[in-house]
Design a protein around this motif. Structure first.
Motif, PDB file in Angstrom:
ATOM      1  N   MET A   1       0.886  -1.185   0.000  1.00  0.00           N
ATOM      2  CA  MET A   1       0.000   0.000   0.000  1.00  0.00           C
ATOM      3  C   MET A   1       0.921   1.231   0.000  1.00  0.00           C
ATOM      4  O   MET A   1       1.767   1.379   0.862  1.00  0.00           O
ATOM      5  CB  MET A   1      -0.870  -0.038   1.276  1.00  0.00           C
ATOM      6  CG  MET A   1      -1.699   1.197   1.524  1.00  0.00           C
ATOM      7  SD  MET A   1      -2.989   1.396   0.298  1.00  0.00           S
ATOM      8  CE  MET A   1      -3.742   2.895   0.908  1.00  0.00           C
ATOM      9  N   ALA A   2       0.739   2.078  -0.990  1.00  0.00           N
ATOM     10  CA  ALA A   2       1.575   3.286  -1.085  1.00  0.00           C
ATOM     11  C   ALA A   2       1.269   4.212   0.097  1.00  0.00           C
ATOM     12  O   ALA A   2       0.192   4.173   0.689  1.00  0.00           O
ATOM     13  CB  ALA A   2       1.252   4.006  -2.386  1.00  0.00           C
ATOM     14  N   ASN A   3       2.258   5.015   0.450  1.00  0.00           N
ATOM     15  CA  ASN A   3       2.020   5.940   1.565  1.00  0.00           C
ATOM     16  C   ASN A   3       1.638   7.322   1.038  1.00  0.00           C
ATOM     17  O   ASN A   3       1.963   7.706  -0.072  1.00  0.00           O
ATOM     18  CB  ASN A   3       3.292   6.034   2.416  1.00  0.00           C
ATOM     19  CG  ASN A   3       4.476   6.478   1.537  1.00  0.00           C
ATOM     20  OD1 ASN A   3       4.536   6.127   0.352  1.00  0.00           O
ATOM     21  ND2 ASN A   3       5.357   7.258   2.102  1.00  0.00           N
ATOM     22  N   TYR A   4       0.930   8.047   1.884  1.00  0.00           N
ATOM     23  CA  TYR A   4       0.483   9.402   1.532  1.00  0.00           C
ATOM     24  C   TYR A   4       1.622  10.380   1.809  1.00  0.00           C
ATOM     25  O   TYR A   4       2.147  10.422   2.911  1.00  0.00           O
ATOM     26  CB  TYR A   4      -0.739   9.768   2.379  1.00  0.00           C
ATOM     27  CG  TYR A   4      -1.134  11.224   2.345  1.00  0.00           C
ATOM     28  CD1 TYR A   4      -1.420  11.916   3.522  1.00  0.00           C
ATOM     29  CD2 TYR A   4      -1.231  11.932   1.139  1.00  0.00           C
ATOM     30  CE1 TYR A   4      -1.788  13.244   3.507  1.00  0.00           C
ATOM     31  CE2 TYR A   4      -1.587  13.273   1.120  1.00  0.00           C
ATOM     32  CZ  TYR A   4      -1.869  13.924   2.294  1.00  0.00           C
ATOM     33  OH  TYR A   4      -2.228  15.250   2.273  1.00  0.00           O
ATOM     34  N   LEU A   5       1.981  11.145   0.787  1.00  0.00           N
ATOM     35  CA  LEU A   5       2.992  12.196   0.957  1.00  0.00           C
ATOM     36  C   LEU A   5       2.292  13.537   0.803  1.00  0.00           C
ATOM     37  O   LEU A   5       1.887  13.898  -0.317  1.00  0.00           O
ATOM     38  CB  LEU A   5       4.101  12.052  -0.096  1.00  0.00           C
ATOM     39  CG  LEU A   5       5.134  10.943   0.106  1.00  0.00           C
ATOM     40  CD1 LEU A   5       6.184  10.992  -0.997  1.00  0.00           C
ATOM     41  CD2 LEU A   5       5.796  11.043   1.472  1.00  0.00           C
ATOM     42  N   HIS A  42      -4.393  11.065  -6.188  1.00  0.00           N
ATOM     43  CA  HIS A  42      -3.747  10.504  -7.381  1.00  0.00           C
ATOM     44  C   HIS A  42      -2.394   9.923  -6.986  1.00  0.00           C
ATOM     45  O   HIS A  42      -2.003   9.940  -5.823  1.00  0.00           O
ATOM     46  CB  HIS A  42      -3.600  11.578  -8.468  1.00  0.00           C
ATOM     47  CG  HIS A  42      -3.006  12.855  -7.989  1.00  0.00           C
ATOM     48  ND1 HIS A  42      -1.689  13.199  -8.191  1.00  0.00           N
ATOM     49  CD2 HIS A  42      -3.530  13.884  -7.265  1.00  0.00           C
ATOM     50  CE1 HIS A  42      -1.451  14.373  -7.645  1.00  0.00           C
ATOM     51  NE2 HIS A  42      -2.533  14.802  -7.074  1.00  0.00           N
ATOM     52  N   THR A  43      -1.684   9.381  -7.972  1.00  0.00           N
ATOM     53  CA  THR A  43      -0.433   8.657  -7.692  1.00  0.00           C
ATOM     54  C   THR A  43       0.773   9.440  -8.203  1.00  0.00           C
ATOM     55  O   THR A  43       0.797   9.840  -9.381  1.00  0.00           O
ATOM     56  CB  THR A  43      -0.460   7.281  -8.398  1.00  0.00           C
ATOM     57  OG1 THR A  43      -1.641   6.593  -7.980  1.00  0.00           O
ATOM     58  CG2 THR A  43       0.767   6.445  -8.051  1.00  0.00           C
ATOM     59  N   THR A  47       7.360   8.939  -7.291  1.00  0.00           N
ATOM     60  CA  THR A  47       7.461   8.253  -5.986  1.00  0.00           C
ATOM     61  C   THR A  47       6.475   7.096  -5.861  1.00  0.00           C
ATOM     62  O   THR A  47       6.642   6.244  -4.997  1.00  0.00           O
ATOM     63  CB  THR A  47       7.125   9.235  -4.842  1.00  0.00           C
ATOM     64  OG1 THR A  47       5.757   9.667  -5.028  1.00  0.00           O
ATOM     65  CG2 THR A  47       8.049  10.443  -4.832  1.00  0.00           C
ATOM     66  N   GLY A  48       5.410   7.132  -6.685  1.00  0.00           N
ATOM     67  CA  GLY A  48       4.362   6.106  -6.501  1.00  0.00           C
ATOM     68  C   GLY A  48       3.537   6.367  -5.256  1.00  0.00           C
ATOM     69  O   GLY A  48       2.680   5.588  -4.873  1.00  0.00           O
ATOM     70  N   ALA A  49       3.808   7.514  -4.614  1.00  0.00           N
ATOM     71  CA  ALA A  49       3.094   7.840  -3.368  1.00  0.00           C
ATOM     72  C   ALA A  49       1.680   8.337  -3.658  1.00  0.00           C
ATOM     73  O   ALA A  49       1.363   8.755  -4.778  1.00  0.00           O
ATOM     74  CB  ALA A  49       3.869   8.932  -2.613  1.00  0.00           C
ATOM     75  N   ILE A  50       0.840   8.293  -2.623  1.00  0.00           N
ATOM     76  CA  ILE A  50      -0.507   8.864  -2.732  1.00  0.00           C
ATOM     77  C   ILE A  50      -0.369  10.374  -2.578  1.00  0.00           C
ATOM     78  O   ILE A  50       0.287  10.858  -1.634  1.00  0.00           O
ATOM     79  CB  ILE A  50      -1.416   8.296  -1.621  1.00  0.00           C
ATOM     80  CG1 ILE A  50      -1.608   6.783  -1.828  1.00  0.00           C
ATOM     81  CG2 ILE A  50      -2.760   9.024  -1.586  1.00  0.00           C
ATOM     82  CD1 ILE A  50      -2.220   6.079  -0.627  1.00  0.00           C
ATOM     83  N   ARG A  51      -0.946  11.105  -3.519  1.00  0.00           N
ATOM     84  CA  ARG A  51      -0.907  12.565  -3.479  1.00  0.00           C
ATOM     85  C   ARG A  51      -2.345  13.094  -3.460  1.00  0.00           C
ATOM     86  O   ARG A  51      -3.218  12.499  -4.089  1.00  0.00           O
ATOM     87  CB  ARG A  51      -0.182  13.111  -4.705  1.00  0.00           C
ATOM     88  CG  ARG A  51       1.292  12.715  -4.808  1.00  0.00           C
ATOM     89  CD  ARG A  51       2.122  13.351  -3.735  1.00  0.00           C
ATOM     90  NE  ARG A  51       3.558  13.119  -3.933  1.00  0.00           N
ATOM     91  CZ  ARG A  51       4.484  13.766  -3.226  1.00  0.00           C
ATOM     92  NH1 ARG A  51       4.132  14.629  -2.300  1.00  0.00           N
ATOM     93  NH2 ARG A  51       5.768  13.539  -3.438  1.00  0.00           N
TER      94      ARG A  51
END
Ligand code: F42
Length: 144
Positions: A1-5, A42-43, A47-51
């Motif tokens: 699970m990607a992390n939120y940045l 969105h992604t 980074t593939g992070a959650i934005r």
């Protein structure tokens, strides 16, 4: 699970936290304009992070019109690169969260039509476009 940045821009990060933290019952408008906003999740294309990016709420039937204005800055907001790389987003509109797919508007006639809707919803977009030589990117988000 990607992390939120979160975004480094404090006022924007704070609005996302208030909007989402209240389940979409607070922080719904742009500062003191009283004009409604949505939150686009969105992604990150690097980074593939959650934005999460608040944008003005511009409806076109079931669709939303997303305007890459960034106040008329000389360069596109980087979320534009994310949407170009990954069309799957979630849009929070107050208490509603929907899975949407975005596509960039290229057709001149379609752009004119949805740009008209955007300026009606948020007149400063017109001034932002006149401030910059870049063509402000326009996306349409359609229910998935
Ligand atoms: N911005 C608009 O462009 N249009 C609007 O209608 C709008 C309305 C609005 C309403 C309320 C509000 O609070 C803000 C509003 N904004 C609006 C501002 C918007 O939310 C954004 O802050 C602004 O558009 C700038 O977007 P940005 O994506 O350029 O944000 C930067 C500052 C940012 O967060 N940068 C991060 C950083 O660390 O510097 C990186 C973010 C990112 O997505 N990184 C990608 C990744 O992989 O994670 C890589 C991106 C790349 O390709 O470089």
């Amino acid at each position: 699970m990607a992390n939120y940045l979160p975004t480094p821009v404090k006022w924007v990060r704070d609005q996302v936290e208030l909007y989402e933290g209240s389940g979409g019952t607070k922080g719904l408008t742009l500062l003191d304009t009283g004009l409604p906003c949505i939150i686009v999740t969105h992604t990150g294309n690097k980074t593939g992070a959650i934005r999460k990016t608040p944008l003005m709420r511009v409806k076109d039937g079931d669709n939303y019109v997303l305007i890459g204005s960034k106040g008329g800055a000389p360069k596109n907001p980087v979320w534009v690169h994310n949407l170009r790389a990954n069309a799957n987003v979630e849009i929070r509109d107050a208490t509603e969260v929907s899975k949407m797919r975005v596509r960039e508007v290229e057709d001149t006639a379609e752009r004119e039509r949805v740009w008209g809707l955007a300026v009606k919803a948020f007149p400063p977009y017109e001034e932002y476009q006149s401030k910059t030589s870049r063509t402000i990117p326009v996306f349409v988000a359609e229910p998935d």
